[in-house]
Motif scaffolding. Sequence first.
Motif, PDB file in Angstrom:
ATOM      1  N   ASP A  20      -0.141   0.053  -6.257  1.00 13.93           N
ATOM      2  CA  ASP A  20       1.226   0.430  -6.590  1.00 13.93           C
ATOM      3  C   ASP A  20       2.058  -0.859  -6.624  1.00 13.93           C
ATOM      4  O   ASP A  20       2.144  -1.561  -5.626  1.00 13.93           O
ATOM      5  CB  ASP A  20       1.728   1.379  -5.491  1.00 13.93           C
ATOM      6  N   PRO A  21       2.651  -1.189  -7.778  1.00 14.75           N
ATOM      7  CA  PRO A  21       3.369  -2.465  -7.869  1.00 14.75           C
ATOM      8  C   PRO A  21       4.528  -2.574  -6.884  1.00 14.75           C
ATOM      9  O   PRO A  21       5.002  -3.668  -6.594  1.00 14.75           O
ATOM     10  CB  PRO A  21       3.886  -2.507  -9.312  1.00 14.75           C
ATOM     11  N   ASP A  22       4.963  -1.431  -6.340  1.00 10.18           N
ATOM     12  CA  ASP A  22       6.055  -1.478  -5.370  1.00 10.18           C
ATOM     13  C   ASP A  22       5.611  -1.944  -3.986  1.00 10.18           C
ATOM     14  O   ASP A  22       6.434  -2.320  -3.166  1.00 10.18           O
ATOM     15  CB  ASP A  22       6.691  -0.083  -5.215  1.00 10.18           C
ATOM     16  N   GLU A  79       1.549   2.249  12.089  1.00 15.02           N
ATOM     17  CA  GLU A  79       1.487   0.850  11.635  1.00 15.02           C
ATOM     18  C   GLU A  79       2.423   0.617  10.451  1.00 15.02           C
ATOM     19  O   GLU A  79       3.026  -0.450  10.315  1.00 15.02           O
ATOM     20  CB  GLU A  79       0.054   0.485  11.241  1.00 15.02           C
ATOM     21  N   ASN A  80       2.557   1.632   9.599  1.00 13.43           N
ATOM     22  CA  ASN A  80       3.514   1.539   8.498  1.00 13.43           C
ATOM     23  C   ASN A  80       4.925   1.371   9.026  1.00 13.43           C
ATOM     24  O   ASN A  80       5.679   0.529   8.544  1.00 13.43           O
ATOM     25  CB  ASN A  80       3.437   2.789   7.618  1.00 13.43           C
ATOM     26  N   VAL A  81       5.272   2.178  10.003  1.00 15.96           N
ATOM     27  CA  VAL A  81       6.631   2.130  10.541  1.00 15.96           C
ATOM     28  C   VAL A  81       6.874   0.801  11.256  1.00 15.96           C
ATOM     29  O   VAL A  81       7.968   0.245  11.210  1.00 15.96           O
ATOM     30  CB  VAL A  81       6.884   3.330  11.470  1.00 15.96           C
ATOM     31  N   SER A 106       8.422   5.724  -5.339  1.00 13.79           N
ATOM     32  CA  SER A 106       6.977   5.914  -5.157  1.00 13.79           C
ATOM     33  C   SER A 106       6.606   5.962  -3.671  1.00 13.79           C
ATOM     34  O   SER A 106       5.440   6.055  -3.336  1.00 13.79           O
ATOM     35  CB  SER A 106       6.224   4.771  -5.823  1.00 13.79           C
ATOM     36  N   LEU A 107       7.600   5.827  -2.802  1.00 17.04           N
ATOM     37  CA  LEU A 107       7.475   5.737  -1.346  1.00 17.04           C
ATOM     38  C   LEU A 107       6.860   4.413  -0.902  1.00 17.04           C
ATOM     39  O   LEU A 107       7.271   3.835   0.089  1.00 17.04           O
ATOM     40  CB  LEU A 107       6.693   6.899  -0.746  1.00 17.04           C
ATOM     41  N   ALA A 108       5.837   3.912  -1.665  1.00 19.17           N
ATOM     42  CA  ALA A 108       5.245   2.600  -1.386  1.00 19.17           C
ATOM     43  C   ALA A 108       4.837   2.439   0.072  1.00 19.17           C
ATOM     44  O   ALA A 108       5.076   1.407   0.689  1.00 19.17           O
ATOM     45  CB  ALA A 108       6.207   1.476  -1.808  1.00 19.17           C
ATOM     46  N   LEU A 109       4.222   3.477   0.641  1.00 17.36           N
ATOM     47  CA  LEU A 109       3.647   3.332   1.981  1.00 17.36           C
ATOM     48  C   LEU A 109       2.358   2.541   1.852  1.00 17.36           C
ATOM     49  O   LEU A 109       1.670   2.626   0.828  1.00 17.36           O
ATOM     50  CB  LEU A 109       3.370   4.713   2.576  1.00 17.36           C
ATOM     51  N   PHE A 110       2.026   1.766   2.889  1.00 16.42           N
ATOM     52  CA  PHE A 110       0.811   0.944   2.808  1.00 16.42           C
ATOM     53  C   PHE A 110      -0.409   1.816   3.099  1.00 16.42           C
ATOM     54  O   PHE A 110      -0.555   2.316   4.217  1.00 16.42           O
ATOM     55  CB  PHE A 110       0.897  -0.222   3.781  1.00 16.42           C
ATOM     56  N   PRO A 111      -1.297   1.989   2.115  1.00 20.24           N
ATOM     57  CA  PRO A 111      -2.396   2.956   2.289  1.00 20.24           C
ATOM     58  C   PRO A 111      -3.444   2.499   3.302  1.00 20.24           C
ATOM     59  O   PRO A 111      -4.194   3.317   3.805  1.00 20.24           O
ATOM     60  CB  PRO A 111      -3.001   3.056   0.890  1.00 20.24           C
TER      61      PRO A 111
END
Lengths: 265, 361
Positions: free
Chosen positions: A160-162, B96-98, B85-90
């Motif tokens: 995702d580019p974001d 860990e995201n927070v 796109s929310l852009a959370l780190f998968p």
Amino acid sequence: MTKDKFYNLILKFYLFFIFVFIFTPIAFSIIFSFNSQRFPTIPLGNFSLEWYIKIFNDAEIWQAAINSVIVSSITCLIATFLGFCTAYSDYRYRFKFKGIYLALVLLPPTIPLIILALAMLAWLSKIGMSGQLWSIICAHSVLTAPFAMAIIRLRLNQMDPDLEAASWNLGGSEWATMRNVILPYCKPAIISSLCLTAAVSFDEFAISWFVSGLNKTVPVIILEIVQGNIDPQVNAIGTFVFFTSITLVITAQIFFLTWQMKGKK
Amino acid sequence: MTYPLVSFKNVAKNFGKMNAVTNLNFEIEKGEFLAIMGPSGCGKTTTLRMLAGLENPSSGEIRFNNRLMNNVKPHERDTPLVWQSLALFPFLNVQENVEFGLKMRGISSKTRQKKSLEWLEKLEVRELAKRDISTLSGGQKQRVALARSLVMEPEILLLDEPLSALDAHLVIRMQAVLTQLQKELGITFVYVTHSQSEAFAMANRVIIMNVGEISQIGTPKDIYRSPTNQFVAEFVGRNNILSGKVYDIKSKIAFIKTNSGNYNFEIIDQNIELGNTLNYIISADLMNFSLVKPKNSNIVNCKLISEEYIGSMVTLFLESVDGTEFKIQMQEREHSKLNIQNGGKYWLSWSKKNVHTLKQD
């Protein structure tokens, strides 16, 4: 419907025969490596580890194996590093002549190996670098970097580019983002690329043969043995090489496939 | 001297030859909920990205608390953004995201853990802390994305159409969550959306943008009841737009000739002269409907073209003999009492007080 089934059946047969043609010689090589007879004929002789013991005690073969391991492990690091850098520059930046840049990067595998090998030999000897392990590593890095780049580029294109911007937005500098977002995201592709480039380098014969000089790698020593006489040692060495390569390739595939499936979710 | 939290002065941004936004002049006050609304391609997202430093303005000045921000890098700002796109780190789990932003700030792992759990708790998703992002539902991801931004405890939170991917019933719930949070925390929210209902439901102030420029700034009520120009009047929808020529003015009443008939309205503070051509609107919910000809002065006979049901409201679309479109909104229960059929002829009327004139372009 029945027509479809018919084509399906033909395709299955076709696939089956491809596997037969590829794997039969390898299977025979493995079988004969355990055969006590000197010549590969049927009926087989007794089960024997004679040839394995022989190569195990052969200093020259040991040296070749060590050389191969050194070459492929350093090559895979260099090639993956180069591949990652090019893939990232392609992902991140837009610049003039990018098409030419990418074409150049992807060029090496399209050149016939013999020509590439000859050119490498000519060039390396001109700058006084031929006949050393480093020369093989250099040449192999050139050959395999495009594979690394292709795999990592595929992964980056899924991102995702974001994500990158989200990291900057949360206070991550460009380097911190590289370390904490880009690299972790690309990890499966990087592992996959390390395995694949190592496998290609480990197997590669033509270039190694041209530029290696006295530092023989495993494929080179196999050729030397085969040239001299018929010796079942080759089967034993071949079996080792086969299992090393197939392990690396399968590992690469596992990482590649798992991320592909996840990407689709 | 106190400064506004954010000020835009003559800001423009162009990508190559394309002008994304021009002439942006506005201020954002501390603690307000500002919505930026407009059709796609109007420059609302570019405006938001400039606030976050992801784009630099081509000209003009952006200031935060009077500090010039034009070339400050995104990671040197305190403007967390909730992405469309929310852009959370998968590759990281929920917690860990927070923690990510706090980690980037070099905050100790103990504080990070405490704060991230605190915020997950506030957003009612604490039990998801160890979960993988890919296992969450849309609404849960939304809450995690909010927590990830809010844990930074910023002065201003940017939101880029964060609810556009959610189901309708979740949108309403999240709207309530957002309004509640904004009130509790007193943080300034800048909310970009193309949805009128989201903007009007939550914001104190709305900026309407069109082709890279601001069309109107005002409270939702201002914009709904008194749009200043035709674009806003059409964009907020459900308005009847009439245009005509003033042929008479008598004791503060303007008489106007339009294609569909002659009407009149009360002049309040507009500067209207004889012979002026002007556009004016009557909101669809301020129209009256009748089966027989009313005695009022502002009436028109129309054919019913179609009906649209939204919840308990019905909007009727009608057309007068000359082809002018009219809309009227009424309660569904009211509508069902009348025997209305498509193609039938009905009367519309409105009071001369319920008219709003638009600025001339």
